[in-house]
Enzyme design. Structure first.
Site, PDB file in Angstrom:
ATOM      1  N   GLY A   1      56.663  58.272  44.594  1.00  0.00           N
ATOM      2  CA  GLY A   1      57.308  57.888  46.257  1.00  0.00           C
ATOM      3  C   GLY A   1      58.253  58.219  46.724  1.00  0.00           C
TER       4      GLY A   1
ATOM      5  N   CYS B   1      67.092  58.127  44.556  1.00  0.00           N
ATOM      6  CA  CYS B   1      66.087  56.814  45.755  1.00  0.00           C
ATOM      7  C   CYS B   1      65.871  56.044  46.136  1.00  0.00           C
ATOM      8  CB  CYS B   1      64.661  58.017  46.135  1.00  0.00           C
ATOM      9  SG  CYS B   1      63.455  57.503  44.322  1.00  0.00           S
TER      10      CYS B   1
ATOM     11  N   SER C   1      18.985   6.474  39.506  1.00  0.00           N
ATOM     12  CA  SER C   1      18.336   6.164  40.690  1.00  0.00           C
ATOM     13  C   SER C   1      19.546   5.594  40.513  1.00  0.00           C
ATOM     14  CB  SER C   1      17.386   6.261  41.215  1.00  0.00           C
ATOM     15  OG  SER C   1      16.518   7.097  41.165  1.00  0.00           O
TER      16      SER C   1
END
Ligand SMILES: [Fe+2]
Length: 884
Positions: free
Chosen positions: A228, A261, A555
């Site tokens: 671009g 550019c 547990s």
């Protein structure tokens, strides 16, 4: 590349004549043949030709520069010469040692190789601003990558490009390149480009030119490399080396009369240094415009209609532009510098100007300077280039953060800096990708890798596995005596009320070194709630514990693991740590490494099932949200495990059966897990054999010390395996079902077990992805286990059926209910629960290591099989599909 409107982009061009089509087809056919021949060339062939064309280009760099100037009337001869040198010598220096043929890169440790494949025919559009240098550059890239190129130069630069192509082509042919590797359109128009862009044999369009050309390339539907336009802001910050900055900016902005550019377009100067900087520019031959001159300049060199630069100014000298505008400047003026007060259409000079005119803005602060640079960047230069001069690293990084530019050039000239290789180590290029901001497919300096299809050959890489268990495991009767070797100032024994009552805590206390301060913390014998864990942490803090002894079933041990985690790392967030994961090595959350306390965790199991004393798992019940969170991390594994059967001699029969069948389920599931390894298999097989034999004995004769010892060890051995390779869908089904209907974990496992074995032994409807398994092995492994258990059978099916029957036999001896229906759960209730049950089971992490992927529908089927129960062995033989 530039926001010029080239002549070829005229509308309403006439259609192509038949003659023209024949000509264009000839070019493509030639290129296609060349590309096909080129595929047979070796790296050495290619490198030889590349060197030859580079030397040819270098030799002709000056004549080509002269031709370009004569034809285009843009730029500076010396600079065009320099560009041709960069396009050959610097590009060669970058590409010469790169592999571009066959295998180009290997990553043996990752099992990856990259193989290069040429694209074939490339249509290359080249610009007016850098005509010959772009051709030289692209010829070198094409040969290096074994591609053929059809060049389509800018119509006002085609003669010099044709000559550049001729020079490169002849040198290439002389050194063995295929005929037709480069061709070049002579005088041509938009129709030619359109025809070629849509040609089926063109593999890639590489468009360097105005936005129209780039857009046409992307619109063609072909893969395209289009770059671009730019609008490069340059921030001159007050800490910069001002003398260097001024010279660099002049060098860059006047390079080839500003046609690159990437060159500077608007200079933003800090207020404090503004005047002195302009004096320096003036002292080096730049003309500083006053307000009136700046306005006149803006009106003349920028088209008031379009807001873009006037083509007539592009690539012209500063003095010529001054004359054009009617400004009076000194004879050798290098650059016209014009103050602007803002960015946008009302400030015409704030756009891209590919000629030696530089806009200048006085910024009152760093923030203002950055904002103006961003505005310039957004005014036509997105993705391209930005420049900063500064010694302040923080500001340089901030600038890099806020700029949308593929090239952020620091303390060096923008134009030559962006080309790469001269002022920095970027890849040399004549094609600047501008990323998505600039509407491009790449933000790179376009290079040889954009001219290749790179194939990745990815070899199967088995996942690394491990076996992680506590440092020390003590087992057999009176193993608890080993507690003596663990000195501690303050020990907390975490246990349940019943175990304390029957004197187990006292046994433990007796075996601790006499100087140890001991506190017994009694907690409920249920999966721990957050409240229980936090109370435990308070106790640990109160007593400044350096040792935790978990004495109990799964547990209690889980609770102690969580207490230790929170005690050592108070910031640990259970919610976050319980997040789901697919692979423990790649999971999102990290367990805390920072510890403010440190306590040794010794786990003494009082049941023979969960194996929590050696696993990295802990289940937490979140009462408020009505759910369970499973935490898994090897940092949770106890430091020491004690597997002493004296603590299970008094286990009730029901608990013996429930926990024992849990142990058997662990062994059978981990044995066929997708993470199973020979290390875990050894443990799984051993545990399964022990459980098959001793579980019924321990159940039937609770006082049988040998049976109790073997079952206690079996539970730990199975857990060593599943701590490292997880379990399977049986556990997933049991977790959801047990929680919903309040059925003990082992019992829930038992209800599913025969059905799951039969399911896993049949042909999977969906395989579980697993790099470590060569084929589906669950049925074979079950058959092997049946052999080891001496169950008989000739075929694999018979052996699997015998294994299922043996499991059913054990369940019967333990007096287990053999169907969910037998538990008194009505069909209607079960049906009602099914959507939630199947969802939870499907999501359960245990299901993810099952050898076959349990489909939702299969989860439902398995649940219903378990509901009706019985007869699995026969069913497996009769109708459970064929085994693999
Ligand atoms: Fe389990």
């Amino acid at each position: 590349m530039a926001t010029l409107a080239p002549a070829r982009e005229t509308q309403n061009a006439p259609s192509l004549t038949d003659e023209r089509i024949v000509y264009l087809e000839g070019l493509v056919s030639q290129a296609r043949t060349a590309a096909a021949v080129f595929t047979q060339y070796t790296q050495a062939d290619v490198d030889r030709i590349v060197k030859a064309i580079v030397l040819a280009g270098l030799e002709q760099a000056q004549p080509l520069a002269r031709l370009a100037i004569e034809e285009t009337r843009l730029g500076v001869l010396e600079d065009k010469y320099l560009k041709n040198m960069v396009a050959t010598e610097f590009v060669y220096n970058y590409v010469k040692d790169k592999r571009t043929v066959g295998t180009i890169r290997e990553f043996p440790e990752r099992g990856l190789i990259e193989v290069a494949e040429p694209i074939g025919v490339i249509l290359s559009l080249t610009p007016i601003t850098n005509p010959t240098s772009t051709v030289l550059f692209k010829c070198i890239m094409a040969v290096k990558t074994r591609n053929a190129v059809i060049f389509s130069p800018h119509p006002n630069a085609w003669r010099c490009c044709l000559e550049a192509v001729r020079i490169m082509y002849e040198a290439a042919l002389k050194h063995g390149a295929p005929q037709g590797v480069f061709t070049c359109l002579e005088s041509h128009d938009l129709q030619d480009n359109a025809y070629l862009m849509h040609h089926k044999d063109v593999g890639l369009i590489d468009a360097t030119g105005g936005p129209g050309v780039v857009k046409a390339a992307y619109s063609s539907g072909k893969p395209a490399l289009g770059v671009g336009p730019g609008n490069t802001p340059v921030y001159l910050e007050k800490t910069a080396d001002l003398d260097m900055a001024v010279v660099d900016i002049i060098t860059s902005k006047t390079f080839d009369n500003g046609t690159i550019c990437a060159s500077e377009q608007t200079l933003v100067i800090d207020d404090e240094i503004h005047d002195v900087v302009l004096e320096k520019f003036a002292g080096l031959g730049c003309h500083i415009c006053n307000q009136q001159e700046a306005e006149l300049l803006g009106r003349t060199v920028i088209d008031p209609q379009t807001g873009f630069m006037q083509p007539m100014a592009v690539g012209q000298k500063a003095t010529d532009i001054a004359r054009m505008v009617g400004l009076s400047v000194k004879p050798k003026t290098k650059l016209l510098i014009a103050p602007i007060q803002g960015v946008g259409r009302e400030h015409p000079l704030s756009v891209e100007k590919l000629f030696p005119v530089l806009a200048v803005y006085r910024a009152k602060s760093v923030d203002e300077a950055l904002k103006v640079c961003v505005d310039v960047n957004h005014a036509g230069g997105l993705g391209h280039t930005a420049v900063i001069f500064s010694r302040n690293e923080e500001i340089i990084r901030k600038f890099a953060d806020v700029m949308n530019a593929g090239r952020i050039i620091v303390n060096s000239p923008g134009s030559i800096g962006a080309l790469g290789g001269v002022y920095n180590d970027m890849v040399p290029t004549f094609s600047f990708g501008c990323g998505t901001g600039g509407g491009n497919s790449t933000m790179d300096n376009v290079n040889i890798y954009h001219y290749l299809n790179i194939k990745r050959v990815a070899r199967r890489t088995p996942a690394h596995m491990w076996l992680r268990i506590p440092n020390q495991i003590y087992f057999n009767m009176n193993a608890v005596e080993n507690l003596r070797q663990f000195p501690s100032r303050s020990t907390i024994i975490v246990t349940s009320a019943i175990l304390e009552q029957i004197g187990h805590a006292d046994i433990v206390r007796r075996h601790l070194p006499p100087e140890t301060h001991v506190h017994v913390l009694v907690i409920p014998d249920a999966e721990p709630e957050l409240k229980v864990v936090m109370q435990g942490v308070e106790t640990l803090n109160f007593y400044k514990a350096d040792q935790i002894i978990a004495l109990g079933g799964g547990s209690v041990i889980d609770a102690a693991k969580l207490m230790k985690l929170k005690y050592e790392s108070p910031d640990a967030d259970f919610d976050e740590l319980g997040a789901p994961f697919l692979d423990i090595r790649k999971r999102v959350v990290e367990y805390p490494a920072k510890k403010i306390n440190q306590a040794r965790l010794i786990a003494i199991s009082t049941t023979s099932g969960t194996g929590s004393e050696v696993t990295p798992f802990a289940v937490l019940t979140d009462i408020e949200r009505g759910r369970k969170v499973t935490l898994a991390d090897y940092s949770l594994t106890p430091d020491v495990a004690i597997v002493d059967p004296q603590f299970v001699m008094s286990m009730p029969k029901g608990l013996t059966a429930d926990t024992g069948i849990d142990c058997l389920t662990h062994a059978l599931e981990v044995y066929v897990s997708i993470y199973a390894s020979p290390y875990t298999d050894a443990n799984a097989i051993q545990a399964a054999q022990m459980a098959f034999h001793y579980l019924p004995l321990a159940y039937e004769n609770p006082g049988d010390e040998e049976a109790r010892t073997m079952m206690h060890n079996a539970a730990c051995i199975a857990a060593i395996a599943f701590a490292n390779a997880s379990v399977g869908v049986n556990h997933a089904l049991a977790h959801a079902f047990g929680a919903r209907f309040h059925v003990a974990h082992g019992r829930a496992n038992a209800l599913m077990l025969p059905h799951v074995i039969a399911y896993n032994a049949s042909v999977p409807s969906k395989f579980m992805p697993s790099p470590n398994q060569r084929t589906y092995v669950a049925d074979k492994k079950y058959a092997t286990l049946a052999d080891l258990l001496g169950l008989g059978g000739h075929t694999r099916e018979e052996k699997v059926n015998n294994l299922v029957a043996a499991i059913e036999g054990v369940l019967d001896r333990l007096n287990f209910p053999r169907s969910i229906a037998e538990l008194g759960i009505s069909k209607e209730d079960f049906e009602r629960a099914m959507p939630e049950l199947s969802k939870l089971a499907f999501e359960d992490p245990s299901a993810r290591t099952n050898p076959r992927m349990p489909l939702m529908s299969e989860v439902v089927e398995l649940y219903w099989s378990a509901y009706h129960g019985r007869g699995v062995a026969q069913a497996a033989g009769a109708s459970q599909h064929q085994t693999v």
